[in-house]
Enzyme design. Sequence first.
Site, PDB file in Angstrom:
ATOM      1  N   ASP A 128      -7.919  -5.423  -0.295  1.00  0.00           N
ATOM      2  CA  ASP A 128      -8.370  -6.161  -1.479  1.00  0.00           C
ATOM      3  C   ASP A 128      -8.074  -7.650  -1.403  1.00  0.00           C
ATOM      4  O   ASP A 128      -8.668  -8.445  -2.125  1.00  0.00           O
ATOM      5  CB  ASP A 128      -7.732  -5.572  -2.743  1.00  0.00           C
ATOM      6  CG  ASP A 128      -8.292  -4.203  -3.055  1.00  0.00           C
ATOM      7  OD1 ASP A 128      -9.490  -4.015  -2.820  1.00  0.00           O
ATOM      8  OD2 ASP A 128      -7.540  -3.343  -3.504  1.00  0.00           O
TER       9      ASP A 128
ATOM     10  N   HIS B 114       0.852  -1.191   0.000  1.00  0.00           N
ATOM     11  CA  HIS B 114       0.000   0.000   0.000  1.00  0.00           C
ATOM     12  C   HIS B 114       0.884   1.236   0.000  1.00  0.00           C
ATOM     13  O   HIS B 114       1.941   1.243   0.625  1.00  0.00           O
ATOM     14  CB  HIS B 114      -0.914   0.016   1.235  1.00  0.00           C
ATOM     15  CG  HIS B 114      -2.066   0.936   1.065  1.00  0.00           C
ATOM     16  ND1 HIS B 114      -1.992   2.272   1.347  1.00  0.00           N
ATOM     17  CD2 HIS B 114      -3.310   0.710   0.588  1.00  0.00           C
ATOM     18  CE1 HIS B 114      -3.154   2.833   1.058  1.00  0.00           C
ATOM     19  NE2 HIS B 114      -3.967   1.915   0.604  1.00  0.00           N
TER      20      HIS B 114
HETATM   21  N1  CMC Z   1       4.469  -7.400  -4.912  1.00  0.00           N
HETATM   22  C1  CMC Z   1       5.816  -7.357  -5.033  1.00  0.00           C
HETATM   23  N2  CMC Z   1       6.562  -6.258  -4.825  1.00  0.00           N
HETATM   24  C2  CMC Z   1       5.914  -5.130  -4.514  1.00  0.00           C
HETATM   25  C3  CMC Z   1       4.513  -5.084  -4.342  1.00  0.00           C
HETATM   26  C4  CMC Z   1       3.790  -6.280  -4.558  1.00  0.00           C
HETATM   27  N3  CMC Z   1       2.457  -6.287  -4.425  1.00  0.00           N
HETATM   28  N4  CMC Z   1       4.129  -3.828  -4.020  1.00  0.00           N
HETATM   29  C5  CMC Z   1       5.251  -3.102  -3.960  1.00  0.00           C
HETATM   30  N5  CMC Z   1       6.339  -3.879  -4.259  1.00  0.00           N
HETATM   31  C6  CMC Z   1       7.738  -3.463  -4.251  1.00  0.00           C
HETATM   32  C7  CMC Z   1       8.071  -2.640  -5.488  1.00  0.00           C
HETATM   33  O1  CMC Z   1       8.564  -3.457  -6.530  1.00  0.00           O
HETATM   34  C8  CMC Z   1       9.109  -1.701  -4.961  1.00  0.00           C
HETATM   35  O2  CMC Z   1      10.352  -2.385  -4.896  1.00  0.00           O
HETATM   36  P1  CMC Z   1      11.743  -1.567  -5.170  1.00  0.00           P
HETATM   37  O3  CMC Z   1      11.799  -0.550  -4.071  1.00  0.00           O
HETATM   38  O4  CMC Z   1      12.761  -2.627  -5.075  1.00  0.00           O
HETATM   39  O5  CMC Z   1      11.579  -0.954  -6.516  1.00  0.00           O
HETATM   40  C9  CMC Z   1       8.666  -1.422  -3.521  1.00  0.00           C
HETATM   41  O6  CMC Z   1       7.906  -2.581  -3.122  1.00  0.00           O
HETATM   42  C10 CMC Z   1       7.821  -0.181  -3.359  1.00  0.00           C
HETATM   43  O7  CMC Z   1       6.761  -0.253  -4.304  1.00  0.00           O
HETATM   44  P2  CMC Z   1       6.128   1.014  -5.023  1.00  0.00           P
HETATM   45  O8  CMC Z   1       5.481   0.572  -6.297  1.00  0.00           O
HETATM   46  O9  CMC Z   1       7.147   2.118  -5.094  1.00  0.00           O
HETATM   47  O10 CMC Z   1       5.043   1.413  -3.965  1.00  0.00           O
HETATM   48  P3  CMC Z   1       3.785   2.318  -4.248  1.00  0.00           P
HETATM   49  O11 CMC Z   1       3.474   2.975  -2.966  1.00  0.00           O
HETATM   50  O12 CMC Z   1       4.006   3.202  -5.416  1.00  0.00           O
HETATM   51  O13 CMC Z   1       2.667   1.271  -4.669  1.00  0.00           O
HETATM   52  C11 CMC Z   1       0.845  -0.203  -4.637  1.00  0.00           C
HETATM   53  C12 CMC Z   1       1.635   0.862  -3.860  1.00  0.00           C
HETATM   54  C13 CMC Z   1      -0.442  -0.529  -3.860  1.00  0.00           C
HETATM   55  C14 CMC Z   1       0.429   0.374  -6.020  1.00  0.00           C
HETATM   56  C15 CMC Z   1       1.719  -1.471  -4.804  1.00  0.00           C
HETATM   57  O14 CMC Z   1       2.062  -1.993  -3.543  1.00  0.00           O
HETATM   58  C16 CMC Z   1       1.036  -2.545  -5.671  1.00  0.00           C
HETATM   59  O15 CMC Z   1       1.116  -2.474  -6.894  1.00  0.00           O
HETATM   60  N6  CMC Z   1       0.334  -3.534  -5.012  1.00  0.00           N
HETATM   61  C17 CMC Z   1      -0.418  -4.541  -5.744  1.00  0.00           C
HETATM   62  C18 CMC Z   1      -1.757  -3.945  -6.172  1.00  0.00           C
HETATM   63  C19 CMC Z   1      -2.716  -3.790  -5.009  1.00  0.00           C
HETATM   64  O16 CMC Z   1      -2.908  -4.706  -4.208  1.00  0.00           O
HETATM   65  N7  CMC Z   1      -3.374  -2.609  -4.962  1.00  0.00           N
HETATM   66  C20 CMC Z   1      -4.421  -2.325  -3.953  1.00  0.00           C
HETATM   67  C21 CMC Z   1      -4.028  -1.239  -2.998  1.00  0.00           C
HETATM   68  S1  CMC Z   1      -5.185  -1.080  -1.615  1.00  0.00           S
HETATM   69  C22 CMC Z   1      -6.714  -0.623  -2.294  1.00  0.00           C
HETATM   70  C23 CMC Z   1      -6.707   0.557  -3.234  1.00  0.00           C
HETATM   71  O17 CMC Z   1      -5.902   1.482  -3.143  1.00  0.00           O
HETATM   72  O18 CMC Z   1      -7.584   0.587  -4.086  1.00  0.00           O
END
Ligand code: CMC
Length: 431
Positions: free
Chosen positions: A366, A308
């Site tokens: 989710d 998240h």
């Molecule tokens: N699986 C594997 N690695 C992950 C994941 C994941 N689900 N989420 C983040 N990471 C890693 C990412 O690769 C990055 O690694 P590095 O620092 O080595 O590059 C690190 O963790 C930070 O990730 P980020 O993409 O910079 O984090 P963010 O805050 O931009 O993204 C997120 C948040 C929710 C988009 C992301 O965690 C994700 O894509 N999760 C899967 C989709 C998901 O479950 N979304 C629902 C969110 S809750 C409900 C809503 O908001 O609607």
Amino acid sequence: MTETQKSATLTLNGENYELPIFSPTAGPDVVDIRKLYAQAGVFTYDPGFTSTASCDSTITYIDGDKGELLHRGYPIDQLASKSHYLEVCYLLLYGELPTAAQLEDFETRVTRHTMVHEQMHNFFRGFRRDAHPMATLVGVVGAMSAFYHDSLDVTDPWQREVAAVRLIAKLPTIAAMAYKYSIGQPFVYPRNDLDYAANFLHMCFSVPAEEYHVNPILSRAMDRILTLHADHEQNASTSTVRLASSSGANPFACIAAGIACLWGPAHGGANQACLEMLKEIGTVDRIPEYIARAKDKNDPFRLMGFGHRVYKNTDPRAKVLKQSADEVLELLGVDDNPLLQVAKELERTALHDEYFIQKKLFPNVDFYSGIILEAMGFPTSMFTPIFALSRTVGWISQWKEMIADPQNKIGRPRQLYLGETMRDYVDIEQR
Ligand code: CMC
């Protein structure tokens, strides 16, 4: 918002610029950069808004490190266990918990708006049967502005109120109609003797040929899913609604924009993506392969339902939903379902894996909502529409707050331009 005695000093080309600092009632201080361009001739750069407050708000507060979510100051776990969805809607919209009389009046107003204009049925019939219900939802909610002309004037507080109640009341009807249309069953009219969640289940699962009784445990679980998704401060879809409405666009168009944004798999679409991922994994022995893929920098795969942007400790909504999932699955006698076994083992493995621990990635809302909805009998394509109908009150509350704010102005971000500088047009023969 109170301006503090504190200020930040920015030194640029030997000049000092004093930037005022505001203190919120909770959360980190905020540096006010509104006059920065006028005074210093520079923009700030923050793709993804990781450090930028786009507005002030009194609705929802999240402390991502503590895993805390408050609506108007009330913790989400208390609201989920002691309150119910329509009461939380009232709280989000009007700022305080209602008295018994206020709640009754609000429930009556919402209930009296649950039917949609009969001509909307024809509008639905223009869609292909195999359309994703989110595609239908974006179209039909946008089209509400063609059906409800008497609540489009955003400068009139009464029309804003009517639009708010209409959207909260009709979204379950529209989402259920999108579902019924996709499976070729007749639309089911709302029943105003049922509560909000039970009525939604009725419109989705009853058929004219036989009696349908809503199981109270399932309607309670549905109410909880709705309550837990009601608002989440300035997330992508809410910010989309605010940006769309900053131009003065009508409320139905703005909410349609929010629905479009919510659809993406990184946001509300994650509940569908998560369930599809669990099905693709299929059996517990394949989990290590998927965990390895999620950790592989060269593989775009991510564990859906994990991580998240704001919560870096725990998602408080997920804690409540995990308990609901256990109740619902036990009630339905599907707690030995293979999908659930995969979900439980995936959660256990990821929570003990160094990569996920170090990056503070844990199951989000989710992850569990999809499991409950699947057990209730919803197809995965309905997961995000259900998220959309519950979030409508959050979007509307934030929209109302924004329109009433005298500081409200059109949203217009700046950019860091990296393209070509001016050059002369080249005739086609010379290229
Ligand atoms: N699986 C594997 N690695 C992950 C994941 C994941 N689900 N989420 C983040 N990471 C890693 C990412 O690769 C990055 O690694 P590095 O620092 O080595 O590059 C690190 O963790 C930070 O990730 P980020 O993409 O910079 O984090 P963010 O805050 O931009 O993204 C997120 C948040 C929710 C988009 C992301 O965690 C994700 O894509 N999760 C899967 C989709 C998901 O479950 N979304 C629902 C969110 S809750 C409900 C809503 O908001 O609607």
